[in-house]
Write a protein that holds these residues in place. Sequence first.
Motif, PDB file in Angstrom:
ATOM      1  N   LEU A   1       0.646  -1.219  -0.003  1.00  0.00           N
ATOM      2  CA  LEU A   1       0.045   0.075   0.003  1.00  0.00           C
ATOM      3  C   LEU A   1       0.834   1.342  -0.074  1.00  0.00           C
ATOM      4  N   GLN A   2       2.046   1.284   0.500  1.00  0.00           N
ATOM      5  CA  GLN A   2       2.992   2.097   0.804  1.00  0.00           C
ATOM      6  C   GLN A   2       3.402   2.845  -0.573  1.00  0.00           C
ATOM      7  N   GLN A   3       3.821   1.436  -1.344  1.00  0.00           N
ATOM      8  CA  GLN A   3       4.300   1.541  -2.881  1.00  0.00           C
ATOM      9  C   GLN A   3       3.386   2.316  -3.719  1.00  0.00           C
ATOM     10  N   LEU A   4       1.886   1.994  -3.486  1.00  0.00           N
ATOM     11  CA  LEU A   4       1.031   2.572  -4.330  1.00  0.00           C
ATOM     12  C   LEU A   4       0.963   4.053  -4.065  1.00  0.00           C
ATOM     13  N   CYS A   5       0.913   4.183  -2.781  1.00  0.00           N
ATOM     14  CA  CYS A   5       0.891   5.721  -2.222  1.00  0.00           C
ATOM     15  C   CYS A   5       2.204   6.514  -2.904  1.00  0.00           C
ATOM     16  N   ALA A   6       3.329   5.809  -2.800  1.00  0.00           N
ATOM     17  CA  ALA A   6       4.701   6.697  -3.125  1.00  0.00           C
ATOM     18  C   ALA A   6       4.577   6.785  -4.705  1.00  0.00           C
ATOM     19  N   ASP A   7       3.843   5.823  -5.262  1.00  0.00           N
ATOM     20  CA  ASP A   7       3.824   6.229  -6.909  1.00  0.00           C
ATOM     21  C   ASP A   7       2.663   7.221  -7.411  1.00  0.00           C
ATOM     22  N   SER A   8       1.854   7.679  -6.514  1.00  0.00           N
ATOM     23  CA  SER A   8       0.682   8.625  -6.778  1.00  0.00           C
ATOM     24  C   SER A   8       1.164  10.160  -6.968  1.00  0.00           C
ATOM     25  N   GLU A   9       0.504  10.541  -7.914  1.00  0.00           N
ATOM     26  CA  GLU A   9       0.619  12.170  -8.130  1.00  0.00           C
ATOM     27  C   GLU A   9       0.215  12.899  -6.794  1.00  0.00           C
ATOM     28  N   ASP A  10      -0.636  12.218  -5.865  1.00  0.00           N
ATOM     29  CA  ASP A  10      -0.590  13.266  -4.790  1.00  0.00           C
ATOM     30  C   ASP A  10       0.364  13.024  -3.745  1.00  0.00           C
ATOM     31  N   PHE A  11       1.479  11.759  -3.802  1.00  0.00           N
ATOM     32  CA  PHE A  11       2.612  12.031  -3.454  1.00  0.00           C
ATOM     33  C   PHE A  11       3.604  13.063  -3.775  1.00  0.00           C
ATOM     34  N   LYS A  12       3.647  13.237  -5.008  1.00  0.00           N
ATOM     35  CA  LYS A  12       4.523  14.198  -5.869  1.00  0.00           C
ATOM     36  C   LYS A  12       3.858  15.773  -5.017  1.00  0.00           C
ATOM     37  N   GLU A  13       2.861  15.789  -5.409  1.00  0.00           N
ATOM     38  CA  GLU A  13       2.032  17.003  -4.721  1.00  0.00           C
ATOM     39  C   GLU A  13       2.390  17.463  -3.143  1.00  0.00           C
ATOM     40  N   GLY A  14       2.439  16.297  -2.590  1.00  0.00           N
ATOM     41  CA  GLY A  14       2.634  16.616  -1.287  1.00  0.00           C
ATOM     42  C   GLY A  14       4.193  16.968  -0.749  1.00  0.00           C
ATOM     43  N   ILE A  15       4.866  16.474  -1.580  1.00  0.00           N
ATOM     44  CA  ILE A  15       6.614  16.760  -1.351  1.00  0.00           C
ATOM     45  C   ILE A  15       6.673  18.262  -2.014  1.00  0.00           C
ATOM     46  N   ALA A  16       5.896  18.436  -3.174  1.00  0.00           N
ATOM     47  CA  ALA A  16       6.213  19.827  -3.794  1.00  0.00           C
ATOM     48  C   ALA A  16       5.767  20.891  -2.974  1.00  0.00           C
ATOM     49  N   ALA A  17       4.656  20.509  -2.284  1.00  0.00           N
ATOM     50  CA  ALA A  17       3.750  21.728  -1.234  1.00  0.00           C
ATOM     51  C   ALA A  17       4.897  21.705  -0.087  1.00  0.00           C
ATOM     52  N   PHE A  18       5.349  20.602   0.366  1.00  0.00           N
ATOM     53  CA  PHE A  18       6.348  20.861   1.527  1.00  0.00           C
ATOM     54  C   PHE A  18       7.392  21.661   1.315  1.00  0.00           C
ATOM     55  N   ARG A  19       7.797  21.316   0.128  1.00  0.00           N
ATOM     56  CA  ARG A  19       9.283  22.185  -0.281  1.00  0.00           C
ATOM     57  C   ARG A  19       8.869  23.788  -0.319  1.00  0.00           C
ATOM     58  N   SER A  20       7.829  23.975  -0.969  1.00  0.00           N
ATOM     59  CA  SER A  20       7.296  25.423  -1.115  1.00  0.00           C
ATOM     60  C   SER A  20       6.600  26.074   0.048  1.00  0.00           C
ATOM     61  N   LYS A  21       6.720  25.194   0.954  1.00  0.00           N
ATOM     62  CA  LYS A  21       5.906  25.775   2.365  1.00  0.00           C
ATOM     63  C   LYS A  21       4.560  26.156   1.861  1.00  0.00           C
ATOM     64  N   ARG A  22       3.498  25.442   1.174  1.00  0.00           N
ATOM     65  CA  ARG A  22       2.197  25.755   0.857  1.00  0.00           C
ATOM     66  C   ARG A  22       1.245  24.648   1.190  1.00  0.00           C
ATOM     67  N   ILE A  23       0.128  24.851   1.271  1.00  0.00           N
ATOM     68  CA  ILE A  23      -0.923  23.769   1.370  1.00  0.00           C
ATOM     69  C   ILE A  23      -0.949  23.149   0.313  1.00  0.00           C
ATOM     70  N   PRO A  24      -0.915  21.760   0.166  1.00  0.00           N
ATOM     71  CA  PRO A  24      -0.975  20.792  -0.905  1.00  0.00           C
ATOM     72  C   PRO A  24      -2.615  20.792  -1.249  1.00  0.00           C
ATOM     73  N   HIS A  25      -2.684  20.472  -2.574  1.00  0.00           N
ATOM     74  CA  HIS A  25      -4.037  20.189  -3.299  1.00  0.00           C
ATOM     75  C   HIS A  25      -4.017  18.659  -3.606  1.00  0.00           C
ATOM     76  N   PHE A  26      -4.452  17.945  -3.136  1.00  0.00           N
ATOM     77  CA  PHE A  26      -4.826  16.484  -3.469  1.00  0.00           C
ATOM     78  C   PHE A  26      -5.755  16.288  -4.317  1.00  0.00           C
ATOM     79  N   LYS A  27      -5.693  15.480  -5.218  1.00  0.00           N
ATOM     80  CA  LYS A  27      -6.811  14.911  -6.210  1.00  0.00           C
ATOM     81  C   LYS A  27      -7.046  13.583  -6.151  1.00  0.00           C
ATOM     82  N   GLY A  28      -6.461  12.754  -5.618  1.00  0.00           N
ATOM     83  CA  GLY A  28      -6.855  11.409  -5.432  1.00  0.00           C
ATOM     84  C   GLY A  28      -6.323  10.550  -6.676  1.00  0.00           C
ATOM     85  N   LEU A  29      -5.299  10.995  -7.283  1.00  0.00           N
ATOM     86  CA  LEU A  29      -4.525  10.309  -8.378  1.00  0.00           C
ATOM     87  C   LEU A  29      -3.209   9.927  -7.963  1.00  0.00           C
TER      88      LEU A  29
END
Length: 263
Positions: free
Chosen positions: A235-263
């Motif tokens: 399940l963690q691999q499925l999460c790590a492969d998701s667009e939401d994980f990429k968005e979470g990392i990008a938001a963390f680096r930019s110090k902004r609120i993430p916008h998750f899409k369930g993808l």
Amino acid sequence: MSLEESGQTVALEIRDAIAIITLDRPDAQNAFNTAMRNDLLQAIRSVEDAKAIRAVILTGRGRNFSAGADLIDRHRQDPSVERMLNEEYGPILLAIMRSDKPWIGAINGAAAGIGSSFMLACDLSIMGESAFLYQAFAAIGLIPDGGASWHLVRTLGFQHAFETAIRGERISAEQCLTLGLTNRVVPDAQLLDRSLALAGELAAKAPLAISRAKAALRFAADHPIEELMPLEARLQQLCADSEDFKEGIAAFRSKRIPHFKGL
């Protein structure tokens, strides 16, 4: 039942990404009859099919969440309790527990009998300060059903669960909080608002992570760690492969609120 439509016994309302399913037999204290079981299952199916819905609130209209089963209706329609539990209640309760979406029980007044099973089936619950859980079965010569035994023994341990089952006493909202049977107790007048706030918080999180955390924890309840850990890894691999994980990392680096899409 289409979204934002009311059946005779269940109302379904959509607020942004949140669905509110309301048991709607207030004159009967929201006791479950055949119609309400059917309407609730249809409401659940509608919510499950709607990808835009990210959290669900289950509550009751009027003074009580649910007084349990409508005993008069049960004997008039079908005297087989076993069939009813296996074929009607079971699919509804399991649908809540197996849903990809988080379910919040907003408990007003009594959650009695099978009503308590619906409260316990929800992933989270918030109780109004005057609400209570009531294992009413012992008073009429029955045992807890609808999965209540499973929930009680895992939350309370055998001895406390057994005492709860055989004594059939009301468990107040504050007692439920102390025992771990609910997450929060709030003033009655704030129940829906506080439930909506929690649902909104969940709806803003990554849907894939929410659903997979739920799946892992449900699995963990009755499987050994040797079986759980490979599931967590998958399940963690499925999460790590998701667009939401990429968005979470990008938001963390930019110090902004993430916008998750369930993808």
